[in-house]
Design a protein around this motif. Sequence first.
Motif, PDB file in Angstrom:
ATOM      1  N   VAL A 141       0.843  -1.203   0.000  1.00 50.95           N
ATOM      2  CA  VAL A 141       0.000   0.000   0.000  1.00 50.95           C
ATOM      3  C   VAL A 141       0.877   1.253   0.000  1.00 50.95           C
ATOM      4  N   GLN A 142       1.929   1.234   0.837  1.00 52.25           N
ATOM      5  CA  GLN A 142       2.816   2.413   0.892  1.00 52.25           C
ATOM      6  C   GLN A 142       3.421   2.706  -0.473  1.00 52.25           C
ATOM      7  N   ASN A 143       3.881   1.663  -1.148  1.00 51.81           N
ATOM      8  CA  ASN A 143       4.502   1.883  -2.461  1.00 51.81           C
ATOM      9  C   ASN A 143       3.469   2.267  -3.518  1.00 51.81           C
ATOM     10  N   ALA A 144       2.289   1.642  -3.466  1.00 49.68           N
ATOM     11  CA  ALA A 144       1.231   2.006  -4.430  1.00 49.68           C
ATOM     12  C   ALA A 144       0.866   3.481  -4.265  1.00 49.68           C
ATOM     13  N   LEU A 145       0.794   3.938  -3.007  1.00 49.20           N
ATOM     14  CA  LEU A 145       0.486   5.358  -2.760  1.00 49.20           C
ATOM     15  C   LEU A 145       1.556   6.256  -3.377  1.00 49.20           C
ATOM     16  N   ARG A 146       2.813   5.839  -3.286  1.00 49.84           N
ATOM     17  CA  ARG A 146       3.888   6.636  -3.890  1.00 49.84           C
ATOM     18  C   ARG A 146       3.693   6.754  -5.402  1.00 49.84           C
ATOM     19  N   PHE A 147       3.253   5.655  -6.034  1.00 47.32           N
ATOM     20  CA  PHE A 147       3.085   5.702  -7.493  1.00 47.32           C
ATOM     21  C   PHE A 147       1.973   6.661  -7.903  1.00 47.32           C
ATOM     22  N   VAL A 148       0.949   6.769  -7.051  1.00 50.18           N
ATOM     23  CA  VAL A 148      -0.124   7.714  -7.376  1.00 50.18           C
ATOM     24  C   VAL A 148       0.320   9.151  -7.043  1.00 50.18           C
ATOM     25  N   LYS A 149       0.903   9.335  -5.846  1.00 49.14           N
ATOM     26  CA  LYS A 149       1.253  10.689  -5.407  1.00 49.14           C
ATOM     27  C   LYS A 149       2.478  11.242  -6.124  1.00 49.14           C
ATOM     28  N   GLU A 150       3.526  10.432  -6.245  1.00 50.34           N
ATOM     29  CA  GLU A 150       4.772  10.933  -6.827  1.00 50.34           C
ATOM     30  C   GLU A 150       4.910  10.596  -8.311  1.00 50.34           C
ATOM     31  N   LEU A 164      -1.685 -13.185  -3.691  1.00 51.89           N
ATOM     32  CA  LEU A 164      -1.691 -11.723  -3.543  1.00 51.89           C
ATOM     33  C   LEU A 164      -3.072 -11.150  -3.221  1.00 51.89           C
ATOM     34  N   LYS A 165      -4.024 -12.034  -2.900  1.00 54.17           N
ATOM     35  CA  LYS A 165      -5.401 -11.569  -2.695  1.00 54.17           C
ATOM     36  C   LYS A 165      -5.494 -10.461  -1.637  1.00 54.17           C
ATOM     37  N   GLU A 166      -4.860 -10.709  -0.484  1.00 53.37           N
ATOM     38  CA  GLU A 166      -4.939  -9.739   0.610  1.00 53.37           C
ATOM     39  C   GLU A 166      -4.292  -8.410   0.191  1.00 53.37           C
ATOM     40  N   THR A 167      -3.167  -8.518  -0.505  1.00 51.39           N
ATOM     41  CA  THR A 167      -2.437  -7.314  -0.941  1.00 51.39           C
ATOM     42  C   THR A 167      -3.302  -6.483  -1.892  1.00 51.39           C
ATOM     43  N   ILE A 168      -3.931  -7.145  -2.846  1.00 58.34           N
ATOM     44  CA  ILE A 168      -4.777  -6.426  -3.819  1.00 58.34           C
ATOM     45  C   ILE A 168      -5.954  -5.763  -3.093  1.00 58.34           C
ATOM     46  N   LYS A 169      -6.545  -6.516  -2.153  1.00 54.94           N
ATOM     47  CA  LYS A 169      -7.673  -5.951  -1.383  1.00 54.94           C
ATOM     48  C   LYS A 169      -7.253  -4.679  -0.660  1.00 54.94           C
ATOM     49  N   SER A 173      -8.518  -0.922  -1.342  1.00 54.01           N
ATOM     50  CA  SER A 173      -9.291  -0.316  -0.246  1.00 54.01           C
ATOM     51  C   SER A 173      -8.878   1.139   0.005  1.00 54.01           C
ATOM     52  N   VAL A 174      -7.688   1.540  -0.433  1.00 59.20           N
ATOM     53  CA  VAL A 174      -7.309   2.955  -0.251  1.00 59.20           C
ATOM     54  C   VAL A 174      -7.629   3.765  -1.512  1.00 59.20           C
ATOM     55  N   GLY A 175      -8.319   3.152  -2.453  1.00 59.64           N
ATOM     56  CA  GLY A 175      -8.777   3.913  -3.622  1.00 59.64           C
ATOM     57  C   GLY A 175      -7.828   3.881  -4.806  1.00 59.64           C
ATOM     58  N   ILE A 176      -6.976   2.874  -4.837  1.00 63.05           N
ATOM     59  CA  ILE A 176      -6.067   2.764  -5.990  1.00 63.05           C
ATOM     60  C   ILE A 176      -6.473   1.543  -6.811  1.00 63.05           C
TER      61      ILE A 176
END
Length: 326
Positions: A141-150, A164-169, A173-176
């Motif tokens: 999630v932290q890295n996915a957020l970086r890809f959207v923000k940065e 990867l089911k839990e990871t994708i969920k 869940s944070v809107g990405i």
Amino acid sequence: MPSFQLSTLSLRTLLPQLGKSCASKHSLLRAYSSVPITTENTARPKVTINTIKKLYAANKPITMLTAQDYPTGLLADKGGIDMTLVGDSLAMVALGYDSTTEITVDEMLHHSRAVARGAKASFRVCDLPFGSYEVSPELAVQNALRFVKEGNAEAVKLEGGVELKETIKRITSVGIPVLGHVGLTPQRHNALGGFRVQGKTMDQALSVLEDALAVQEAGCFAVVLEAIPEPVATHITQQLSIPTIGIGSGNGCSGQVLVLNDMIGVFDRFTPRFCKKYLNLDQTITAAISEYCDEVRSRKFPSQEHCYPMKKDEEGKFLEYIKRQE
Ligand code: KIV
């Protein structure tokens, strides 16, 4: 029509700027609810995740292509691509690494930002590179957020299935939005014993289907099917209720993706069987470079049309000055 990306602005930010003008507020609300919005670099309407869903619902093939920098992002947009992928294949085709496992988050972010400056109209997806999402859903999630923000990405892609089911969920869940990737997963080439076609046996085919169903259930908006036999990919496509984007998986998928440098012929270390070369740009570019070398060596280039002139009287004064110095 002014060109701006409404998706990046919230209504709450925009409405006060419009003051008390009801008419303006209403036209903004109308604009907000009625994409298309024209975009800066091309006259195309902005492609959003909803456009992708509509294409799928209408059974219209979805086009996806990789881009790695500003000019290729711009060209993909101008060419009419629906989804631009900043794929980690750029590690090999643009940076010269031996595989995709070597590229880092920071390197991918650098390319994602550049593509985003060019590809304003298409829906931009960026690969999460190897090592950036497998350790824990939190890190993912932290890295996915970086890809959207940065990186200015609008969605991320990751390779893998059931595990990867839990990871994708968590990421969705944070809107990405997440694009899945099953079948041949190049980031795991060490474990697979190379870049091998997957799903060639009955057991393998069922295992790829299981992976595709798992990423769909976890919330992926679409899934890449890489290097699997056409009957398997077609069956998976029929079993899913999200689009499948094929690469080396035949013509029964909901859309197709290719690596730009492969299809325009600027990466010549190898060309996968599934890649159609629409251009042999390597030959065109090499010929242009050797012509340039010849013209420099023979002083044919630069000619007058490539030089900056001086005003005649200033040139006269300057030549006089030089003469006086001799
Ligand atoms: O990295 C990439 O370019 C990809 C495509 C092959 C789907 O993942």
